[in-house]
Motif scaffolding. Structure first.
Motif, PDB file in Angstrom:
ATOM      1  N   ILE A  14      -5.339  11.384   7.748  1.00  0.00           N
ATOM      2  CA  ILE A  14      -5.157  11.482   9.197  1.00  0.00           C
ATOM      3  C   ILE A  14      -6.497  11.340   9.913  1.00  0.00           C
ATOM      4  O   ILE A  14      -6.629  10.574  10.875  1.00  0.00           O
ATOM      5  CB  ILE A  14      -4.474  12.813   9.582  1.00  0.00           C
ATOM      6  CG1 ILE A  14      -3.011  12.777   9.174  1.00  0.00           C
ATOM      7  CG2 ILE A  14      -4.615  13.092  11.082  1.00  0.00           C
ATOM      8  CD1 ILE A  14      -2.313  14.119   9.296  1.00  0.00           C
ATOM      9  N   LEU A  15      -7.506  12.056   9.439  1.00  0.00           N
ATOM     10  CA  LEU A  15      -8.826  11.970  10.072  1.00  0.00           C
ATOM     11  C   LEU A  15      -9.418  10.570   9.957  1.00  0.00           C
ATOM     12  O   LEU A  15      -9.972  10.037  10.918  1.00  0.00           O
ATOM     13  CB  LEU A  15      -9.775  13.005   9.467  1.00  0.00           C
ATOM     14  CG  LEU A  15      -9.469  14.448   9.819  1.00  0.00           C
ATOM     15  CD1 LEU A  15     -10.379  15.387   9.035  1.00  0.00           C
ATOM     16  CD2 LEU A  15      -9.623  14.678  11.308  1.00  0.00           C
ATOM     17  N   GLU A  16      -9.301   9.970   8.770  1.00  0.00           N
ATOM     18  CA  GLU A  16      -9.805   8.612   8.584  1.00  0.00           C
ATOM     19  C   GLU A  16      -9.071   7.639   9.506  1.00  0.00           C
ATOM     20  O   GLU A  16      -9.686   6.776  10.121  1.00  0.00           O
ATOM     21  CB  GLU A  16      -9.632   8.176   7.128  1.00  0.00           C
ATOM     22  CG  GLU A  16     -10.545   8.864   6.172  1.00  0.00           C
ATOM     23  CD  GLU A  16     -11.967   8.344   6.239  1.00  0.00           C
ATOM     24  OE1 GLU A  16     -12.169   7.170   6.593  1.00  0.00           O
ATOM     25  OE2 GLU A  16     -12.876   9.131   5.941  1.00  0.00           O
ATOM     26  N   GLY A  17      -7.772   7.777   9.580  1.00  0.00           N
ATOM     27  CA  GLY A  17      -6.980   6.897  10.441  1.00  0.00           C
ATOM     28  C   GLY A  17      -7.343   7.041  11.907  1.00  0.00           C
ATOM     29  O   GLY A  17      -7.394   6.052  12.647  1.00  0.00           O
ATOM     30  N   LEU A  18      -7.598   8.265  12.339  1.00  0.00           N
ATOM     31  CA  LEU A  18      -7.992   8.485  13.732  1.00  0.00           C
ATOM     32  C   LEU A  18      -9.308   7.789  14.060  1.00  0.00           C
ATOM     33  O   LEU A  18      -9.450   7.177  15.121  1.00  0.00           O
ATOM     34  CB  LEU A  18      -8.125   9.983  14.016  1.00  0.00           C
ATOM     35  CG  LEU A  18      -6.847  10.725  14.315  1.00  0.00           C
ATOM     36  CD1 LEU A  18      -7.117  12.226  14.403  1.00  0.00           C
ATOM     37  CD2 LEU A  18      -6.215  10.229  15.600  1.00  0.00           C
ATOM     38  N   VAL A  19     -10.256   7.859  13.138  1.00  0.00           N
ATOM     39  CA  VAL A  19     -11.549   7.211  13.382  1.00  0.00           C
ATOM     40  C   VAL A  19     -11.370   5.704  13.507  1.00  0.00           C
ATOM     41  O   VAL A  19     -11.893   5.077  14.421  1.00  0.00           O
ATOM     42  CB  VAL A  19     -12.561   7.557  12.261  1.00  0.00           C
ATOM     43  CG1 VAL A  19     -13.829   6.749  12.413  1.00  0.00           C
ATOM     44  CG2 VAL A  19     -12.879   9.037  12.285  1.00  0.00           C
ATOM     45  N   TYR A  20     -10.613   5.113  12.582  1.00  0.00           N
ATOM     46  CA  TYR A  20     -10.384   3.671  12.629  1.00  0.00           C
ATOM     47  C   TYR A  20      -9.589   3.270  13.867  1.00  0.00           C
ATOM     48  O   TYR A  20      -9.824   2.208  14.449  1.00  0.00           O
ATOM     49  CB  TYR A  20      -9.659   3.192  11.375  1.00  0.00           C
ATOM     50  CG  TYR A  20     -10.563   3.048  10.180  1.00  0.00           C
ATOM     51  CD1 TYR A  20     -11.464   1.996  10.095  1.00  0.00           C
ATOM     52  CD2 TYR A  20     -10.528   3.963   9.142  1.00  0.00           C
ATOM     53  CE1 TYR A  20     -12.300   1.864   9.004  1.00  0.00           C
ATOM     54  CE2 TYR A  20     -11.360   3.843   8.050  1.00  0.00           C
ATOM     55  CZ  TYR A  20     -12.247   2.781   7.985  1.00  0.00           C
ATOM     56  OH  TYR A  20     -13.073   2.660   6.904  1.00  0.00           O
ATOM     57  N   ALA A  21      -8.639   4.092  14.286  1.00  0.00           N
ATOM     58  CA  ALA A  21      -7.803   3.762  15.437  1.00  0.00           C
ATOM     59  C   ALA A  21      -8.534   3.941  16.764  1.00  0.00           C
ATOM     60  O   ALA A  21      -8.384   3.140  17.685  1.00  0.00           O
ATOM     61  CB  ALA A  21      -6.542   4.627  15.427  1.00  0.00           C
ATOM     62  N   LEU A  22      -9.355   4.985  16.862  1.00  0.00           N
ATOM     63  CA  LEU A  22      -9.982   5.316  18.137  1.00  0.00           C
ATOM     64  C   LEU A  22     -11.372   4.707  18.310  1.00  0.00           C
ATOM     65  O   LEU A  22     -11.807   4.488  19.440  1.00  0.00           O
ATOM     66  CB  LEU A  22     -10.068   6.836  18.302  1.00  0.00           C
ATOM     67  CG  LEU A  22      -8.725   7.574  18.322  1.00  0.00           C
ATOM     68  CD1 LEU A  22      -8.952   9.077  18.408  1.00  0.00           C
ATOM     69  CD2 LEU A  22      -7.858   7.095  19.478  1.00  0.00           C
TER      70      LEU A  22
END
Length: 64
Positions: A14-22
């Motif tokens: 989730i944290l990794e995905g948030l960084v890539y998404a945001l």
């Protein structure tokens, strides 16, 4: 035990995905910054992050 591992893995994703998404451009800058470090410096950072992760896990287990 397996549920704790799955929970931890899910939180990391989730944290990794948030960084890539945001902030995808931030990832590119981070990779460029990492390239400027020596292998020994990258290894030290990895060991430090590993140790911090272990400390957080031990602390979380104390609250259980």
């Amino acid at each position: 035990m397996i549920e704790t591992i799955l929970l931890a893995l899910g939180l990391v994703l989730i944290l990794e995905g948030l960084v890539y998404a945001l902030a995808p451009s931030l990832i590119e800058e981070l990779l460029k910054a990492l390239q400027s470090l020596s292998i020994a410096q990258r290894r030290q950072i990895g060991i430090l992050v590993l140790a911090l992760g272990i400390v957080l896990i031990v602390m979380a287990r104390q609250f259980r």
